[in-house]
Design a protein around this motif. Sequence first.
Motif, short mmCIF file in Angstrom:
data_model
loop_
_atom_site.label_atom_id
_atom_site.label_comp_id
_atom_site.label_asym_id
_atom_site.label_seq_id
_atom_site.Cartn_x
_atom_site.Cartn_y
_atom_site.Cartn_z
N SER A 108 -2.43 21.28 -34.73
CA SER A 108 -3.15 21.73 -33.55
C SER A 108 -2.51 22.95 -32.88
O SER A 108 -3.13 23.57 -32.04
N ASP A 215 -6.08 19.52 -24.87
CA ASP A 215 -5.10 19.25 -25.92
C ASP A 215 -4.64 17.80 -25.80
O ASP A 215 -3.93 17.43 -24.87
N TYR A 218 -0.95 14.17 -27.92
CA TYR A 218 -0.13 12.97 -27.71
C TYR A 218 -0.96 11.75 -27.35
O TYR A 218 -0.43 10.78 -26.79
N SER A 246 -3.81 15.91 -33.18
CA SER A 246 -2.82 16.22 -34.22
C SER A 246 -2.28 14.95 -34.84
O SER A 246 -2.16 13.92 -34.17
N SER A 248 0.71 15.11 -36.03
CA SER A 248 2.15 15.39 -35.99
C SER A 248 2.94 14.30 -35.30
O SER A 248 3.90 13.76 -35.85
N ARG A 257 1.83 18.71 -41.78
CA ARG A 257 0.80 19.54 -41.17
C ARG A 257 -0.63 19.05 -41.31
O ARG A 257 -1.26 19.20 -42.36
N1 PLP Z 1 0.02 20.69 -28.51
C1 PLP Z 1 1.10 20.28 -27.86
C2 PLP Z 1 0.99 19.98 -26.41
C3 PLP Z 1 2.32 20.15 -28.51
O1 PLP Z 1 3.41 19.76 -27.84
C4 PLP Z 1 2.40 20.45 -29.88
C5 PLP Z 1 3.66 20.36 -30.63
O2 PLP Z 1 4.73 20.21 -30.14
C6 PLP Z 1 1.24 20.89 -30.52
C7 PLP Z 1 0.07 20.99 -29.82
C8 PLP Z 1 1.27 21.31 -31.95
O3 PLP Z 1 1.13 20.27 -32.82
P1 PLP Z 1 0.98 20.51 -34.37
O4 PLP Z 1 2.24 20.04 -34.99
O5 PLP Z 1 -0.22 19.70 -34.75
O6 PLP Z 1 0.75 21.96 -34.63
#
Ligand code: PLP
Length: 411
Positions: A108, A215, A218, A246, A248, A257
Amino acid sequence: MASINDNYLKLPGSYLFAEIGRRVAAFKEAHPEADIIRLGIGDVTQPLPAACIEAMHKAVDELANADTFRGYGPEQGYSFLTDAIIEHNYTQRGIHIDSDEIFVSDGSKSDCGNIQEIFGLNNKVAITDPVYPVYLDTNVMAGRTGTLKADGHFEGVTYLPCDASNNFAPALPKERVDMIYLCCPNNPTGTTLSRTELKKWVDYARENQSVILFDAAYAAYITEDDVPRSIYEIEGAKDVAIEFRSFSKTAGFTGTRCGYTIIPKTVKGRAADGTLVEFNKLWNRRHTTKFNGTAYIVQRGAAAIYTPDGQQQVKELVGYYMENARIIREGLETAGITAYGGINAPYIWLKTPNDMPSWDFFDKLLTEVNIVGTPGAGFGPCGEGYFRLTAFGNRENTLRAVERIKTKFRI
Ligand code: PLP
């Protein structure tokens, strides 16, 4: 001679993590014996869930055989993944998302950063302060802002201060804005917006024909019922919001990824000739032009989190980090340090003792207890006097770090 995009010159160097690295390296050189614990960077430490590993191994084997080999896949993502995402994260929560409203990506960060390309340059941008830097920097690069002012803010950007005085819930802007970046649960503050707070923003966006760029990287960390997992839980949001998610932090995919973006076809903007255009169409055009799909192996791994085993393993993984968050938060409280976040997010945002500037507190923690965190001021001027610790360390280091802080600061 070719000219450059001068907007890039408006950006300060990537000061925050470079400066942290510099200070840590200098300290290490002077004190090679120091046992430094890092609770600064927002990267995970635990291995991928077993279900993901198994699915990825299987996918590798498929690629080894001409009958099951896959080359280019659909840029928007394979349906085995998009169907599973829609079912688990939306349909089961009463939200209808069509299969052509989801776009799988390599994470993301790319999506949050690239999304602004489908918006006009004259749009007025609102971001929270402090903020995940990608939203702001990409708008600076695109030329949607003026220059950086002495107060640390860019000209032409509407900043929405978030600190303890407003319970980290930004007030609506006084002037009209077009693009509103909201991050919930929030990085860096680890705080969230309640249903009522989020509804305020959806209503504002509907009244002002703005678009919310939401976004939810989390979302998997939310524990409280009153915090929406998706902005589409709020009535009317499907007309005004784009959502980023995400794998992640949900499943340890920071290195693997995978992420995705939801753009309902009902979210529209105005073209120069006055016609209304779906952002979905523009993003589809951009995505298929500039992106060639997330790796098949990775998508298979991501889809595995929606199997019964995968769901259980992800729950345990998130639970592991959230237990770290609890340990940090409670440890800080015992030490007499006020801490926010850490209930619905893997970040703890602490108020520095005696209003110490963030960087002074960074130096104090590094030199006196050998712990590395992130100075709040690095995320925006309103982060001054705050400090971020992450729950992404392993348990042993988290416990050791908290013991050191308790011993040092206990009143
Ligand atoms: N959005 C926020 C608020 C984040 O803290 C992060 C990563 O630390 C991301 C997006 C990016 O995530 P990704 O690993 O999917 O690129």
